[in-house]
Design an enzyme around this catalytic site. Structure first.
Site, PDB file in Angstrom:
ATOM      1  CD  GLU A 116      -2.454  -1.687   2.452  1.00 37.38           C
ATOM      2  OE1 GLU A 116      -2.433  -0.925   3.441  1.00 37.38           O
ATOM      3  OE2 GLU A 116      -2.864  -2.865   2.510  1.00 37.38           O
ATOM      4  CD  GLU A 136      -3.168  -6.840   3.874  1.00 36.09           C
ATOM      5  OE1 GLU A 136      -3.176  -7.555   2.839  1.00 36.09           O
ATOM      6  OE2 GLU A 136      -2.849  -5.645   3.868  1.00 36.09           O
TER       7      GLU A 136
END
Length: 273
Positions: A116, A136
């Site tokens: 990210e 995740e």
């Protein structure tokens, strides 16, 4: 400024921030995130710095937010998770909002929160050994900075996020727009510096205003609001806690993080099965 988990160096009109925890695959601890914030504060104030590069020490960019730190601290409930996720989110987005152009130079793993961060940079250059991903959901966590759909589009983002894909090679990352170019590993530092130096030769006010105009094209579509909404969803996820995350952390505490990662992967079908 002195730092423990990052290094900051000036190279001409560029500044280079190195994530410097190679023994932990440059995992983004809360202390490192605080140091990144302090470093960017200083670099944005320095009129002689016209471009900022971020890279990882050693052979990886970063494995993402520090799972070992989470395992040791075991935050529980929204009140404990809120300041952690807020710092995670705000540090990643500093690279998007930075008044100076930001360039990620990626080797090896660039996963989860680190992926990210690289996406939030204005440009990303990768070596052939770089790989990206958002694993995740595979261990019961949420996405802190849901920036991927804004970069690659919703269908590709759903495939990556909902499957927890974490081996997106450099060629595919280039094809779907996660990175700008691929250069040989031994040329990565020189290539990122050449790019930073090229941009640094342009009027800095023009660069700043043009970056802002480009960012606004996405922000006008509601990107910042959507990212804050996604962060609130992630706070619900982490605050409530998932059975998968609890089991992952239990295995990690008893047998170590490597065993927990093996447990995570064993839950999913293998290719061809």
């Amino acid at each position: 400024m002195q730092f423990d988990s990052i290094e900051v160096e000036r190279i001409g009109a560029a500044a280079r921030v190195t994530l410097n925890r190679p023994e932990r695959a440059n995992a983004l601890s809360q202390a490192m995130l605080a140091e990144i914030g302090r470093a960017l504060d200083g670099l944005e104030r320095d009129a002689e710095v016209r471009a900022i590069i971020v890279r990882g020490a050693g052979t990886v960019f970063s494995s993402g937010f520090d799972l070992k730190e989470q395992m040791e601290r075991r935050p529980a409930g929204a009140a404990q998770w809120q300041p952690i996720l807020r710092r995670d989110f705000d540090t990643v987005m500093r690279f998007w909002h930075c008044t100076k152009p930001t360039i990620a130079a990626v080797r090896g793993a660039c996963l989860a929160g680190a992926c990210e961060l690289a996406l939030a940079c204005d440009m990303t250059i990768a070596a052939p050994d770089a790989f990206f991903g958002e694993p995740e959901l595979k261990f019961g966590a949420g996405i802190v900075v849901m920036i991927l759909p804004w970069i690659v589009g919703p269908k590709v983002a759903k495939e990556i996020i909902l499957t927890g894909e974490d081996r997106i090679g450099a060629e595919r990352a280039l094809a779907i727009g996660m990175i700008n170019r691929i250069v040989a590993a031994e040329e990565l530092d020189a290539a990122s510096l050449r790019l930073a130096s090229h941009i640094a030769a342009v009027d800095p006010n023009l660069v700043r205003q043009s970056k802002r105009a480009i960012n606004r094209a996405l922000e006008a579509q509601g990107m910042l609001t959507a990212l804050e909404d996604a962060l609130a969803i992630d706070l619900d996820i982490e605050g409530e806690g998932s059975l998968d995350k609890a089991r992952f952390m239990e295995v990690a505490q008893r047998q170590g993080l490597r065993a927990a990662l093996a447990w995570r992967e064993a839950r999913f079908p293998r290719e061809g099965s």
